[in-house]
Motif scaffolding. Structure first.
Motif, PDB file in Angstrom:
ATOM      1  N   PHE A  39      -8.078   5.042 -51.149  1.00  0.00           N
ATOM      2  CA  PHE A  39      -7.398   5.824 -52.280  1.00  0.00           C
ATOM      3  C   PHE A  39      -7.821   7.185 -52.154  1.00  0.00           C
ATOM      4  CE2 PHE A  39      -8.911   7.708 -56.220  1.00  0.00           C
ATOM      5  CZ  PHE A  39      -7.645   7.781 -56.931  1.00  0.00           C
ATOM      6  N   PHE A  40      -9.062   7.242 -51.799  1.00  0.00           N
ATOM      7  CA  PHE A  40      -9.719   8.877 -51.405  1.00  0.00           C
ATOM      8  C   PHE A  40      -8.726   9.506 -50.541  1.00  0.00           C
ATOM      9  CE2 PHE A  40     -13.333   6.561 -53.025  1.00  0.00           C
ATOM     10  CZ  PHE A  40     -13.693   7.277 -54.241  1.00  0.00           C
ATOM     11  N   ARG A  41      -8.229   8.976 -49.601  1.00  0.00           N
ATOM     12  CA  ARG A  41      -7.578   9.551 -48.510  1.00  0.00           C
ATOM     13  C   ARG A  41      -6.044  10.229 -49.397  1.00  0.00           C
ATOM     14  NH1 ARG A  41      -5.848   7.302 -42.745  1.00  0.00           N
ATOM     15  NH2 ARG A  41      -8.003   8.405 -41.883  1.00  0.00           N
ATOM     16  N   TRP A  42      -5.446   9.278 -49.984  1.00  0.00           N
ATOM     17  CA  TRP A  42      -4.345   9.796 -50.770  1.00  0.00           C
ATOM     18  C   TRP A  42      -4.607  10.721 -51.837  1.00  0.00           C
ATOM     19  CZ3 TRP A  42       0.439   8.861 -49.712  1.00  0.00           C
ATOM     20  CH2 TRP A  42       0.738   7.890 -48.887  1.00  0.00           C
ATOM     21  N   GLN A  43      -5.844  10.722 -52.372  1.00  0.00           N
ATOM     22  CA  GLN A  43      -6.287  11.690 -53.289  1.00  0.00           C
ATOM     23  C   GLN A  43      -6.266  13.041 -52.724  1.00  0.00           C
ATOM     24  OE1 GLN A  43      -9.830  11.527 -55.666  1.00  0.00           O
ATOM     25  NE2 GLN A  43     -10.684  12.892 -54.205  1.00  0.00           N
ATOM     26  N   TRP A  44      -7.134  13.212 -51.408  1.00  0.00           N
ATOM     27  CA  TRP A  44      -7.087  14.474 -51.119  1.00  0.00           C
ATOM     28  C   TRP A  44      -5.690  14.917 -50.367  1.00  0.00           C
ATOM     29  CZ3 TRP A  44     -11.058  16.663 -52.475  1.00  0.00           C
ATOM     30  CH2 TRP A  44     -12.199  16.320 -52.674  1.00  0.00           C
ATOM     31  N   GLN A  45      -4.902  13.955 -49.654  1.00  0.00           N
ATOM     32  CA  GLN A  45      -3.589  14.333 -49.116  1.00  0.00           C
ATOM     33  C   GLN A  45      -2.564  14.978 -50.523  1.00  0.00           C
ATOM     34  OE1 GLN A  45      -3.075  10.952 -45.735  1.00  0.00           O
ATOM     35  NE2 GLN A  45      -1.719  11.113 -47.305  1.00  0.00           N
ATOM     36  N   GLY A  46      -2.715  14.091 -51.730  1.00  0.00           N
ATOM     37  CA  GLY A  46      -1.946  14.745 -52.847  1.00  0.00           C
ATOM     38  C   GLY A  46      -2.372  16.167 -53.291  1.00  0.00           C
ATOM     39  N   LEU A  47      -3.692  16.343 -53.336  1.00  0.00           N
ATOM     40  CA  LEU A  47      -4.203  17.659 -53.540  1.00  0.00           C
ATOM     41  C   LEU A  47      -3.817  18.776 -52.599  1.00  0.00           C
ATOM     42  CD1 LEU A  47      -7.734  16.924 -54.852  1.00  0.00           C
ATOM     43  CD2 LEU A  47      -5.903  17.597 -56.183  1.00  0.00           C
ATOM     44  N   ALA A  48      -3.926  18.180 -51.227  1.00  0.00           N
ATOM     45  CA  ALA A  48      -3.606  19.143 -50.035  1.00  0.00           C
ATOM     46  C   ALA A  48      -1.848  19.479 -50.162  1.00  0.00           C
ATOM     47  CB  ALA A  48      -3.912  18.403 -48.910  1.00  0.00           C
ATOM     48  N   ALA A  49      -1.099  18.656 -50.654  1.00  0.00           N
ATOM     49  CA  ALA A  49       0.236  18.699 -50.890  1.00  0.00           C
ATOM     50  C   ALA A  49       0.560  19.674 -52.122  1.00  0.00           C
ATOM     51  CB  ALA A  49       1.062  17.540 -51.179  1.00  0.00           C
ATOM     52  N   LEU A  50      -0.209  19.432 -53.129  1.00  0.00           N
ATOM     53  CA  LEU A  50      -0.060  20.323 -54.234  1.00  0.00           C
ATOM     54  C   LEU A  50      -0.431  21.829 -53.946  1.00  0.00           C
ATOM     55  CD1 LEU A  50      -1.425  18.195 -57.320  1.00  0.00           C
ATOM     56  CD2 LEU A  50       1.131  19.119 -56.903  1.00  0.00           C
ATOM     57  N   ALA A  51      -1.446  22.169 -53.289  1.00  0.00           N
ATOM     58  CA  ALA A  51      -2.044  23.562 -52.893  1.00  0.00           C
ATOM     59  C   ALA A  51      -1.025  23.987 -51.764  1.00  0.00           C
ATOM     60  CB  ALA A  51      -3.262  23.225 -52.358  1.00  0.00           C
ATOM     61  N   LEU A  52      -0.796  23.159 -50.535  1.00  0.00           N
ATOM     62  CA  LEU A  52       0.257  23.809 -49.835  1.00  0.00           C
ATOM     63  C   LEU A  52       1.774  23.967 -50.242  1.00  0.00           C
ATOM     64  CD1 LEU A  52      -1.071  21.924 -46.569  1.00  0.00           C
ATOM     65  CD2 LEU A  52      -1.274  24.484 -47.052  1.00  0.00           C
ATOM     66  N   GLY A  53       2.321  22.988 -50.929  1.00  0.00           N
ATOM     67  CA  GLY A  53       3.731  23.031 -51.101  1.00  0.00           C
ATOM     68  C   GLY A  53       3.878  23.819 -52.419  1.00  0.00           C
ATOM     69  N   GLY A  54       2.787  23.624 -53.280  1.00  0.00           N
ATOM     70  CA  GLY A  54       3.135  24.082 -54.700  1.00  0.00           C
ATOM     71  C   GLY A  54       2.699  25.532 -54.959  1.00  0.00           C
ATOM     72  N   MET A  55       1.515  25.938 -54.276  1.00  0.00           N
ATOM     73  CA  MET A  55       0.828  27.240 -54.405  1.00  0.00           C
ATOM     74  C   MET A  55       1.278  28.109 -53.123  1.00  0.00           C
ATOM     75  SD  MET A  55      -2.900  28.689 -54.972  1.00  0.00           S
ATOM     76  CE  MET A  55      -3.038  27.649 -56.502  1.00  0.00           C
ATOM     77  N   ALA A  56       0.876  27.768 -51.766  1.00  0.00           N
ATOM     78  CA  ALA A  56       1.162  28.512 -50.843  1.00  0.00           C
ATOM     79  C   ALA A  56       2.531  28.727 -50.447  1.00  0.00           C
ATOM     80  CB  ALA A  56       0.619  27.632 -49.542  1.00  0.00           C
ATOM     81  N   ILE A  57       3.575  27.917 -50.892  1.00  0.00           N
ATOM     82  CA  ILE A  57       5.152  27.920 -50.641  1.00  0.00           C
ATOM     83  C   ILE A  57       5.731  28.327 -51.653  1.00  0.00           C
ATOM     84  CG2 ILE A  57       7.060  26.691 -49.686  1.00  0.00           C
ATOM     85  CD1 ILE A  57       5.019  24.940 -48.107  1.00  0.00           C
ATOM     86  N   TRP A  58       5.882  27.662 -52.781  1.00  0.00           N
ATOM     87  CA  TRP A  58       6.743  27.631 -54.003  1.00  0.00           C
ATOM     88  C   TRP A  58       6.285  28.800 -54.906  1.00  0.00           C
ATOM     89  CZ3 TRP A  58       6.396  27.532 -59.313  1.00  0.00           C
ATOM     90  CH2 TRP A  58       7.444  27.641 -59.930  1.00  0.00           C
ATOM     91  N   ALA A  59       4.897  29.018 -55.157  1.00  0.00           N
ATOM     92  CA  ALA A  59       4.379  30.135 -56.016  1.00  0.00           C
ATOM     93  C   ALA A  59       4.443  31.456 -55.435  1.00  0.00           C
ATOM     94  CB  ALA A  59       2.868  30.141 -56.289  1.00  0.00           C
ATOM     95  N   MET A  60       4.457  31.473 -53.767  1.00  0.00           N
ATOM     96  CA  MET A  60       4.809  32.713 -53.237  1.00  0.00           C
ATOM     97  C   MET A  60       6.099  32.956 -53.240  1.00  0.00           C
ATOM     98  SD  MET A  60       6.259  33.449 -50.093  1.00  0.00           S
ATOM     99  CE  MET A  60       6.661  35.125 -50.056  1.00  0.00           C
ATOM    100  N   HIS A  61       7.129  32.040 -53.236  1.00  0.00           N
ATOM    101  CA  HIS A  61       8.395  32.296 -53.295  1.00  0.00           C
ATOM    102  C   HIS A  61       8.851  32.867 -54.679  1.00  0.00           C
ATOM    103  CE1 HIS A  61      12.763  31.543 -53.339  1.00  0.00           C
ATOM    104  NE2 HIS A  61      12.611  31.036 -54.615  1.00  0.00           N
ATOM    105  N   PHE A  62       8.265  32.328 -55.617  1.00  0.00           N
ATOM    106  CA  PHE A  62       8.543  32.580 -57.051  1.00  0.00           C
ATOM    107  C   PHE A  62       8.093  34.148 -57.379  1.00  0.00           C
ATOM    108  CE2 PHE A  62       7.811  33.059 -61.782  1.00  0.00           C
ATOM    109  CZ  PHE A  62       8.928  32.606 -62.229  1.00  0.00           C
ATOM    110  N   VAL A  63       6.813  34.362 -56.974  1.00  0.00           N
ATOM    111  CA  VAL A  63       6.177  35.659 -57.238  1.00  0.00           C
ATOM    112  C   VAL A  63       7.061  36.662 -56.356  1.00  0.00           C
ATOM    113  CG1 VAL A  63       4.281  37.262 -56.904  1.00  0.00           C
ATOM    114  CG2 VAL A  63       4.001  34.871 -57.952  1.00  0.00           C
ATOM    115  N   ALA A  64       7.575  36.430 -55.174  1.00  0.00           N
ATOM    116  CA  ALA A  64       8.088  37.420 -54.439  1.00  0.00           C
ATOM    117  C   ALA A  64       9.556  37.543 -55.040  1.00  0.00           C
ATOM    118  CB  ALA A  64       8.455  36.773 -53.084  1.00  0.00           C
TER     119      ALA A  64
END
Length: 285
Positions: A39-64
């Motif tokens: 379970f803890f691996r899935w927890q860290w993977q989910g948080l990593a996906a939110l940070a990478l996909g949601g912030m590093a990629i999508w939020a950057m696109h929206f602000v740009a």
């Protein structure tokens, strides 16, 4: 016609900084996912996906996109399509991390990089489709292809870093490189887009919400995500420190016990071998 940088370099700088923060959090979570199971691996993977996909990629696109304008016409955004564009990179990233965290072969790494790269390009174009404007949008095929190559290469490098790197300095350097590549992907594609104005003179803005109307929910979501990620990072560090201290204490105790058994010396010295004729029960002088 379009204006890519109406506010100068301020908007790209903010977008890049958001991407660096998201990449750093995502790669840090991915490093924790490598050291856990279940379970803890899935927890860290989910948080990593939110940070990478949601912030590093999508939020950057929206602000740009806030820094993009078309002279002579207003821009409006379709809310549901904008939300869909934010889900795409998160799903692509969590699937890619699942492929490489447990077994990072060259084939898996390449497949994961392609998956995230396609997710970035799909996110970008869905976000562009969500933008309503009076006129017809056209894309330069060459620059679109170049942006796709940058996205795939950047994703592959980022996933390799997520699988291999450890320690804040290395992760920070990788985050800066990844954010630069993601930002380059966006602006390369946008540089190849131009809008042909309509033949008629519009009397009202197109349908949809203003970008600034969506900005408050985005900022709130980013703040909450950053707060949650920071909390998990702090709690994760505390747990690792406690586990490390406990294991060191146990190790020292085990070494002390084993060493005591192996190197025990009687209080009055080690007994010597009895010589012939000696009475072993006689106290030696």
């Amino acid at each position: 016609m379009s204006d890519l940088l109406p506010q100068g370099w301020m908007t790209p700088s903010i977008a890049y900084a958001i991407s660096v923060i998201g990449a750093f959090l995502g790669l840090s979570f991915a490093a924790r996912a490598r050291r856990t199971t279940g379970f803890f691996r899935w927890q860290w993977q989910g948080l990593a996906a939110l940070a990478l996909g949601g912030m590093a990629i999508w939020a950057m696109h929206f602000v740009a996109m806030l820094g993009f304008s078309v002279p002579g016409t207003a821009l409006r955004y379709d809310g549901p399509l904008t939300a869909v564009s934010g889900v795409i990179p998160v799903v692509a990233t969590v699937l890619a991390l699942h492929l490489i965290v447990r077994q990072a072969t060259a084939v898996r790494l390449l497949a994961s990089g392609v998956l995230v790269g396609v997710g970035i390009i799909a996110m970008h174009h869905v976000g562009v489709v969500a933008m309503n404007v009076h006129g017809t949008m056209h894309h330069d095929p060459t620059l679109t292809a170049v942006s796709a190559v940058i996205a795939v290469v950047a994703s592959t490098v980022a996933l390799w870093c997520a699988r291999q790197l450890q320690g804040p300095p290395a992760i920070l350097l990788a985050s800066a490189v990844m954010a630069a590549a993601v930002t380059a992907t966006h602006y390369t594609s946008m540089a190849g887009m131009h809008v042909v104005p309509p033949d008629f003179t519009p009397v009202s803005p197109p349908d949809g919400a203003k970008a600034w109307d969506l900005l408050l929910p985005v900022i709130t979501g980013l703040f909450v995500l950053l707060l949650i990620c920071s909390l998990f990072l702090l709690l994760g560090d505390d747990e690792e420190n406690e586990r490390r201290d406990y294991s060191r204490a146990s190790h020292r105790a085990a070494e002390h016990t084993v060493g005591s058994e192996d190197t025990y010396t009687p209080r009055h010295g080690a007994p010597s071998e009895p010589r012939p004729g000696d009475d072993v029960w006689t106290r030696r002088r």
